[in-house]
Design a protein around this motif. Structure first.
Motif, PDB file in Angstrom:
ATOM      1  N   PHE A  84      49.942  34.873  34.560  1.00  0.00           N
ATOM      2  CA  PHE A  84      47.993  35.469  34.683  1.00  0.00           C
ATOM      3  C   PHE A  84      48.470  36.890  34.654  1.00  0.00           C
ATOM      4  O   PHE A  84      48.376  37.718  33.700  1.00  0.00           O
ATOM      5  N   ARG A  85      50.202  37.370  34.624  1.00  0.00           N
ATOM      6  CA  ARG A  85      49.914  38.400  34.601  1.00  0.00           C
ATOM      7  C   ARG A  85      50.542  39.024  33.220  1.00  0.00           C
ATOM      8  O   ARG A  85      49.859  39.937  32.350  1.00  0.00           O
ATOM      9  N   VAL A  86      51.400  37.772  32.249  1.00  0.00           N
ATOM     10  CA  VAL A  86      51.444  38.537  31.675  1.00  0.00           C
ATOM     11  C   VAL A  86      49.765  38.211  30.164  1.00  0.00           C
ATOM     12  O   VAL A  86      50.119  38.974  29.481  1.00  0.00           O
ATOM     13  N   LEU A  87      49.006  37.444  30.388  1.00  0.00           N
ATOM     14  CA  LEU A  87      47.943  37.362  29.863  1.00  0.00           C
ATOM     15  C   LEU A  87      47.420  38.960  30.721  1.00  0.00           C
ATOM     16  O   LEU A  87      46.538  39.229  29.160  1.00  0.00           O
ATOM     17  N   VAL A  88      46.770  38.974  31.315  1.00  0.00           N
ATOM     18  CA  VAL A  88      46.255  39.870  31.886  1.00  0.00           C
ATOM     19  C   VAL A  88      46.728  41.050  30.978  1.00  0.00           C
ATOM     20  O   VAL A  88      46.042  42.484  30.468  1.00  0.00           O
ATOM     21  N   ASP A  89      47.955  41.470  31.775  1.00  0.00           N
ATOM     22  CA  ASP A  89      49.007  42.632  30.612  1.00  0.00           C
ATOM     23  C   ASP A  89      48.893  42.806  29.013  1.00  0.00           C
ATOM     24  O   ASP A  89      48.740  44.132  28.707  1.00  0.00           O
ATOM     25  N   SER A  90      48.937  41.371  28.164  1.00  0.00           N
ATOM     26  CA  SER A  90      48.079  41.588  27.047  1.00  0.00           C
ATOM     27  C   SER A  90      47.001  42.445  27.078  1.00  0.00           C
ATOM     28  O   SER A  90      46.934  42.801  25.624  1.00  0.00           O
ATOM     29  N   GLU A  91      45.738  42.674  27.374  1.00  0.00           N
ATOM     30  CA  GLU A  91      44.850  43.725  26.939  1.00  0.00           C
ATOM     31  C   GLU A  91      45.120  44.452  27.188  1.00  0.00           C
ATOM     32  O   GLU A  91      45.262  45.259  28.284  1.00  0.00           O
ATOM     33  N   PRO A  92      44.589  45.309  26.392  1.00  0.00           N
ATOM     34  CA  PRO A  92      44.412  46.891  25.990  1.00  0.00           C
ATOM     35  C   PRO A  92      43.549  48.136  27.853  1.00  0.00           C
ATOM     36  O   PRO A  92      44.107  48.888  27.746  1.00  0.00           O
ATOM     37  N   ASP A  93      42.840  46.969  27.625  1.00  0.00           N
ATOM     38  CA  ASP A  93      41.529  47.565  28.691  1.00  0.00           C
ATOM     39  C   ASP A  93      42.308  47.033  29.950  1.00  0.00           C
ATOM     40  O   ASP A  93      41.327  47.130  30.966  1.00  0.00           O
ATOM     41  N   MET A  94      42.777  46.161  30.838  1.00  0.00           N
ATOM     42  CA  MET A  94      43.497  45.603  31.386  1.00  0.00           C
ATOM     43  C   MET A  94      44.999  46.195  32.024  1.00  0.00           C
ATOM     44  O   MET A  94      46.088  46.481  31.099  1.00  0.00           O
ATOM     45  N   ASP A  95      45.019  46.245  33.422  1.00  0.00           N
ATOM     46  CA  ASP A  95      46.473  46.527  34.163  1.00  0.00           C
ATOM     47  C   ASP A  95      46.537  45.554  35.228  1.00  0.00           C
ATOM     48  O   ASP A  95      45.863  45.966  36.377  1.00  0.00           O
ATOM     49  N   VAL A  96      47.781  44.601  35.520  1.00  0.00           N
ATOM     50  CA  VAL A  96      48.122  44.147  36.638  1.00  0.00           C
ATOM     51  C   VAL A  96      48.423  45.114  37.342  1.00  0.00           C
ATOM     52  O   VAL A  96      49.663  45.631  37.924  1.00  0.00           O
ATOM     53  N   VAL A  97      48.185  45.128  38.600  1.00  0.00           N
ATOM     54  CA  VAL A  97      48.638  46.627  39.578  1.00  0.00           C
ATOM     55  C   VAL A  97      49.062  45.752  40.713  1.00  0.00           C
ATOM     56  O   VAL A  97      49.565  46.442  41.903  1.00  0.00           O
ATOM     57  N   GLY A  98      48.885  44.140  41.053  1.00  0.00           N
ATOM     58  CA  GLY A  98      49.950  43.466  42.482  1.00  0.00           C
ATOM     59  C   GLY A  98      49.956  42.225  42.039  1.00  0.00           C
ATOM     60  O   GLY A  98      48.838  41.757  41.060  1.00  0.00           O
ATOM     61  N   GLU A  99      50.192  41.659  43.021  1.00  0.00           N
ATOM     62  CA  GLU A  99      50.576  40.926  42.984  1.00  0.00           C
ATOM     63  C   GLU A  99      50.601  40.193  44.652  1.00  0.00           C
ATOM     64  O   GLU A  99      51.218  40.630  45.267  1.00  0.00           O
ATOM     65  N   ALA A 100      49.993  38.945  45.390  1.00  0.00           N
ATOM     66  CA  ALA A 100      49.883  38.434  46.023  1.00  0.00           C
ATOM     67  C   ALA A 100      49.716  37.824  46.319  1.00  0.00           C
ATOM     68  O   ALA A 100      49.487  36.098  45.655  1.00  0.00           O
TER      69      ALA A 100
END
Length: 226
Positions: A18-34
């Motif tokens: 999910f991190r790789v997918l989300v961080d690949s988008e210019p308008d999204m940023d993964v800020v943490g994992e739980a």
């Protein structure tokens, strides 16, 4: 504006994907994992998340309990939760909505569906997976503590709405977009948006998903039998 996304899943491999997918988008940023619900609630505040992708089944505090805690915390009123589930055709659908989630999505969804879910939830819209039909959701929403699922308190609160706001609420519960509602009621999309926002304020709804729950639990909209 960049959408700040928090990933909550007890499987590290899925979080990484999910991190790789989300961080690949210019308008999204993964800020943490739980890895559990309690950590998700804590990080939602600490990392100022906009959207939490929440696994429903986690050890300890599960996704539903975590969603309820986030929804009940005024400091996290801006946080939107998208429930991720392997099974979309069980009572987790209604439990997710009642817990305060903006919607739910199957883990088998296409990448574009997941990314769209994040954007939809961040925009305050209701996200209902195509695999869960309106009829199914309606039937689950009707399965409340009373025989007909009606919540008297919420029925009374409908009295604060104008006639037009009630009309719009019925259309929202039917899963229609603002543009579709505008066409049906022969008004402008901006007018529809205004009515939706006023209905949300009067009924104490966080987003459109909560309006759907209120519409059914108040008895304004009845479940279909098919």
């Amino acid at each position: 504006m960049t959408i700040r996304v928090l990933l909550a899943d007890d499987q590290a491999l899925l979080r990484s994907a999910f991190r790789v997918l989300v961080d690949s988008e210019p308008d999204m940023d993964v800020v943490g994992e739980a890895s559990d619900g309690a950590e998700a609630v804590r990080l939602a505040g600490e990392r100022r998340a906009d959207v939490v992708l929440m696994d429903i089944r986690m050890p300890g505090t599960d996704g539903l309990a975590a969603t309820r805690l986030i929804s009940a915390d005024p400091a996290l009123a801006h946080v939107r939760v998208v429930i991720l589930t392997t099974f979309e055709v069980d009572d987790y659908v209604v439990q997710s909505l009642r817990a305060g989630a903006s919607g739910f999505l199957g883990k088998g969804s296409e990448p574009e569906e997941l990314l769209n879910a994040i954007r939809v939830a961040n925009g305050g819209e209701a996200l209902l997976s195509p695999a869960a039909t309106k009829g199914l959701i309606a039937r689950f929403l009707a399965q409340g503590p009373d025989d007909d699922g009606r919540d008297p308190a919420r029925s009374d609160r409908l009295g604060t709405l104008t006639g037009r706001e009630r009309e719009v609420l019925v259309q929202v519960a039917g899963g229609h977009s603002n543009d579709e509602i505008a066409e049906r009621l022969e008004v402008s999309p901006l007018t529809v948006k205004t009515h939706v926002n006023r209905a949300m304020a009067k009924l104490g709804a966080r987003d459109r998903a909560q309006l759907v729950v209120i519409a059914y639990e108040s008895g304004l909209v009845r479940p279909r039998s098919e």
